[in-house]
Design a protein around this motif. Structure first.
Motif, PDB file in Angstrom:
ATOM      1  N   TRP A   1       0.829  -1.205   0.000  1.00 27.75           N
ATOM      2  CA  TRP A   1       0.000   0.000   0.000  1.00 27.75           C
ATOM      3  C   TRP A   1       0.861   1.251   0.000  1.00 27.75           C
ATOM      4  N   PHE A   2       1.979   1.200   0.728  1.00 27.35           N
ATOM      5  CA  PHE A   2       2.904   2.331   0.800  1.00 27.35           C
ATOM      6  C   PHE A   2       3.598   2.528  -0.554  1.00 27.35           C
ATOM      7  N   CYS A   3       4.017   1.419  -1.163  1.00 32.68           N
ATOM      8  CA  CYS A   3       4.675   1.483  -2.482  1.00 32.68           C
ATOM      9  C   CYS A   3       3.733   2.056  -3.530  1.00 32.68           C
ATOM     10  N   ASN A   4       2.487   1.584  -3.522  1.00 30.95           N
ATOM     11  CA  ASN A   4       1.499   2.105  -4.473  1.00 30.95           C
ATOM     12  C   ASN A   4       1.290   3.597  -4.299  1.00 30.95           C
ATOM     13  N   GLY A   5       1.137   4.005  -3.029  1.00 34.25           N
ATOM     14  CA  GLY A   5       0.878   5.410  -2.749  1.00 34.25           C
ATOM     15  C   GLY A   5       1.999   6.310  -3.238  1.00 34.25           C
ATOM     16  N   LEU A   6       3.256   5.924  -2.948  1.00 28.89           N
ATOM     17  CA  LEU A   6       4.399   6.712  -3.405  1.00 28.89           C
ATOM     18  C   LEU A   6       4.404   6.827  -4.931  1.00 28.89           C
ATOM     19  N   THR A   7       4.196   5.699  -5.598  1.00 24.81           N
ATOM     20  CA  THR A   7       4.219   5.679  -7.066  1.00 24.81           C
ATOM     21  C   THR A   7       3.182   6.638  -7.637  1.00 24.81           C
ATOM     22  N   GLU A   8       1.954   6.516  -7.172  1.00 21.06           N
ATOM     23  CA  GLU A   8       0.865   7.273  -7.772  1.00 21.06           C
ATOM     24  C   GLU A   8       0.939   8.759  -7.441  1.00 21.06           C
ATOM     25  N   GLU A   9       1.449   9.102  -6.265  1.00 22.73           N
ATOM     26  CA  GLU A   9       1.614  10.515  -5.932  1.00 22.73           C
ATOM     27  C   GLU A   9       2.701  11.160  -6.802  1.00 22.73           C
ATOM     28  N   ILE A  10       3.792  10.426  -7.052  1.00 21.64           N
ATOM     29  CA  ILE A  10       4.862  10.958  -7.905  1.00 21.64           C
ATOM     30  C   ILE A  10       4.369  11.107  -9.343  1.00 21.64           C
ATOM     31  N   ILE A  11       3.604  10.122  -9.823  1.00 21.20           N
ATOM     32  CA  ILE A  11       3.018  10.218 -11.167  1.00 21.20           C
ATOM     33  C   ILE A  11       2.155  11.465 -11.268  1.00 21.20           C
TER      34      ILE A  11
ATOM     35  N   TYR B   1      -2.541  10.858   6.340  1.00 21.34           N
ATOM     36  CA  TYR B   1      -2.001  10.514   5.023  1.00 21.34           C
ATOM     37  C   TYR B   1      -1.681   9.024   4.935  1.00 21.34           C
ATOM     38  N   SER B   2      -1.157   8.463   6.014  1.00 21.88           N
ATOM     39  CA  SER B   2      -0.861   7.031   6.031  1.00 21.88           C
ATOM     40  C   SER B   2      -2.146   6.213   5.855  1.00 21.88           C
ATOM     41  N   LEU B   3      -3.204   6.613   6.541  1.00 24.22           N
ATOM     42  CA  LEU B   3      -4.495   5.934   6.411  1.00 24.22           C
ATOM     43  C   LEU B   3      -5.036   6.070   4.988  1.00 24.22           C
ATOM     44  N   PHE B   4      -4.849   7.257   4.408  1.00 25.77           N
ATOM     45  CA  PHE B   4      -5.308   7.510   3.039  1.00 25.77           C
ATOM     46  C   PHE B   4      -4.596   6.587   2.045  1.00 25.77           C
ATOM     47  N   LEU B   5      -3.280   6.418   2.194  1.00 23.24           N
ATOM     48  CA  LEU B   5      -2.534   5.543   1.290  1.00 23.24           C
ATOM     49  C   LEU B   5      -3.018   4.092   1.400  1.00 23.24           C
ATOM     50  N   GLN B   6      -3.297   3.659   2.641  1.00 24.32           N
ATOM     51  CA  GLN B   6      -3.798   2.300   2.823  1.00 24.32           C
ATOM     52  C   GLN B   6      -5.177   2.136   2.183  1.00 24.32           C
ATOM     53  N   ALA B   7      -6.013   3.174   2.336  1.00 26.04           N
ATOM     54  CA  ALA B   7      -7.354   3.124   1.742  1.00 26.04           C
ATOM     55  C   ALA B   7      -7.276   3.110   0.216  1.00 26.04           C
TER      56      ALA B   7
END
Length: 621
Positions: free
Chosen positions: A175-185, A302-308
């Motif tokens: 979930w953390f990896c996905n969040g980082l990727t999509e925010e950078i995109i 923000y951490s909860l948001f990335l998991q969601a």
């Protein structure tokens, strides 16, 4: 000819010189070209990108104003379309090697020269002009040769951000990896001078063993950002390794970050800035603001948001059930966290549509409340406006509101990636040619979005171009073999195009990718295929499943698909019984009534016309 076109480019820019919003999209609109064609044409003629040409023209006019008027540097910056004097100062200094203020002083202090000096200078200028003429001719010949030999400079800087790999021992922070990727995109996608591949397109290369240069070629980009994340056991600290690699598989930049998960907000901004620096892109104040922007200052929220968001991306009922309380907790911690409102709203909205996860009206009421709350936080958010009108159309059947929004979007000189309901509305109201042309503009801007190709095939089908529609699907099937939106739409299209075996193949792929989901549209196809095969008992079994869904008030428009089943097999009395039930239940698929191909045999029936007017189609005629 090229000089004439260059002069036209320049004149259009000069006509809008003081408009700081004027950009490549406006230039393309004035020329009557697509944005991508404008990028290519400006690059081939001028040797620089379209954005650079606009900026260069502004700076050249600024130099004239500084040397020929009493305007100061700040006044000139606004005159030539810069919204920020400091940004103007930075760009001017980079282009001329001197600040605007010093340039003005230098020009006003130029001393006069005598006649002899003028004669001598004139002679030197004529010699210099001759040399330039010869060099220019040689360069022109070289340029022509390079065109014919195909040695063209790359047109734009493009990048794909691959999904961060989870190298943790327990692989528990995807979930953390996905969040980082999509925010950078998202941050990089806001930069005009950079083309960024969509997250849908890069998903196919998650955990891929292909070499970087092959991935870059497949995605049509000249840079790849590859990253990995590892978390220490029983610790919240992570090590992140990022590498920027070019098309030739050469490392351009790499860095290692040791951070806590809570500090990921800062990290994604830093990575985005480093990429911009390495690609030598000058950001406008608005672009810099976008990169520096934090969706929330509350780290836990923000951490909860990335998991969601990660659960949201899995797109199934179980994952949605996990995501909803995570979004709600994030909103409780930061009531102004607009992205959390939007994510939660999206779950309700999509879950009430064709996939049939929630009661339609309950889903829309929940979604609408969240969107209206978000609008009080940011009334200018384009995604929010789009989602509201999506609901107005599908759930409320508000054709007048949707028509106004549709016409507003058509007048925009540039299209963003908010596409689905615009194209769907165009086709469902009989504007096939218009929908096709709009879709082509979207494809040129975002060639990696899967649903654009099913819309293209659909528009071609309605235009009577079956072979062209099939060719689009055959070409794109390998690229989107695990994309559920593409699979669902292509299955239906193959059925309408009478390619039943291909429809069955796509249906199998959906079952493999989404084994726990069984929306009405899939059960309907199962029922139709069973009866076509002479398996009437199985057909009745599937039909009963649809009726049970209707009795349970399930979303996914079961009554509509029961009506289509009976219409396909020419039982028109039962067709109207179930169309009326679909209308009474206010099912979202009733928005197909005007253009549904299977209903063509009953269009002249008074009962059909009554439903047509009640739904609201006649309000926009």
């Amino acid at each position: 000819m090229e000089n004439a076109i260059t002069n036209k480019f320049r004149q259009i820019i000069l006509d809008h010189l003081d408009d700081d919003k004027f950009d490549v999209s406006h230039l393309a609109s004035e020329m009557g070209w697509s944005k991508s064609h404008t990028f290519r044409k400006v690059r081939s003629i001028t040797g620089v990108s379209a954005n650079q040409f606009i900026k260069k023209t502004r700076l050249q006019e600024a130099a004239k104003l500084l040397s020929g008027t009493d305007l100061n540097a700040s006044e000139v910056s606004y005159k030539v379309g810069f919204s920020s004097p400091s940004y103007f100062n930075k760009c001017f200094s980079k282009y001329y090697g001197i600040t605007p203020g010093d340039y003005k002083i230098k020009k006003t202090e130029t001393t006069s020269i005598n006649d002899a000096d003028l004669i001598s200078a004139s002679s030197r200028i004529r010699k210099f002009q001759y040399i330039l003429y010869v060099l220019g001719t040689l360069l022109f010949i070289v340029g022509i040769l390079s065109i014919f030999t195909g040695k063209k400079e790359s047109q734009e800087i493009s990048i794909a951000v691959l999904y961060f790999d989870d190298h943790s021992p327990e692989s528990d922070i995807q979930w953390f990896c996905n969040g980082l990727t999509e925010e950078i995109i998202e941050k990089l996608a806001g930069i005009n001078d950079l083309l960024v591949t969509s997250r849908t397109s890069v998903k196919q290369f998650r955990n891929s063993d292909l070499p970087i240069d092959e991935i870059a070629k497949a995605l049509g980009v000249n840079y790849i950002l590859e990253s990995s994340v590892s978390k220490s056991k029983n610790s919240d600290s992570v090590r992140i390794i990022t590498q920027l690699i070019n098309l030739k598989d050469k490392h351009v930049w790499s860095n290692t970050y040791d951070e806590s998960i809570e500090n990921s907000l800062k990290l994604q901004n830093d990575v985005s800035k480093r990429i911009v620096e390495q690609l030598d892109i000058t950001l406008s104040p608005e672009e810099k603001k976008n990169i520096d922007k934090y969706p929330t200052d509350h780290k836990e929220a923000y951490s909860l948001f990335l998991q969601a968001d990660y659960q949201n991306s899995l797109f199934n009922k179980i994952a949605f059930k996990k995501a909803i309380p995570l979004y709600e907790q994030a909103i409780a911690l930061d009531s102004s966290f607009i992205e959390a409102y939007m994510g939660l709203s999206e779950i309700w909205q999509i879950g009430g549509l064709v996939w049939g996860l929630y009661d339609e009206q309950e889903a829309w009421n929940n979604s609408k409340q969240l969107l209206l709350k978000a609008r009080t936080i940011d009334s200018t958010n384009t995604q929010l406006e789009y989602n509201l009108h999506l609901g107005y159309f599908y759930y409320d059947w508000d054709f007048e509101a949707m028509e106004a929004y549709y016409q507003k979007r058509l007048t925009k000189s540039s299209f963003d990636n908010l596409t689905g309901v615009i194209l769907d509305y165009g086709i469902k109201t009989g504007r096939y040619n218009e929908a096709y042309l709009i879709n082509e503009r979207y494809i040129k801007k975002s060639p990696k979005l899967s649903h654009l190709y099913t819309f293209k095939a659909e528009a071609l089908m309605f235009l009577g171009k079956k072979d062209a529609a099939l060719e689009v699907l055959e070409r794109k099937n390998p690229l989107f073999s695990d994309d559920f939106y593409y699979l669902r739409s292509s299955t239906k299209l193959y059925f309408y195009l009478r390619e039943h075996e291909k429809a069955r193949d796509q249906l199998k792929k959906i079952r493999m990718n989404l084994p726990n989901d069984n929306p009405s549209i899939l059960i309907w196809l199962d029922a139709v295929f069973a009866r076509i095969d002479g398996e009437n008992e199985m057909a009745t079994f599937y039909l009963d499943q649809l009726m049970q869904l209707y009795d349970k008030h399930s979303s996914g428009s079961p009554a509509w698909f029961i009506a289509l089943y009976y219409c396909y097999f020419e039982d028109y009395e039962k067709t109207f019984i179930w169309l009326q039930k679909s209308f009474d239940r206010h099912e979202v698929e009733m928005t197909w009534l005007r253009e549904e191909p299977l209903l063509i045999p009953i269009r002249n029936d008074k009962r059909y016309m009554d439903l047509y007017h009640k739904i609201g189609f006649s309000k926009i005629e």
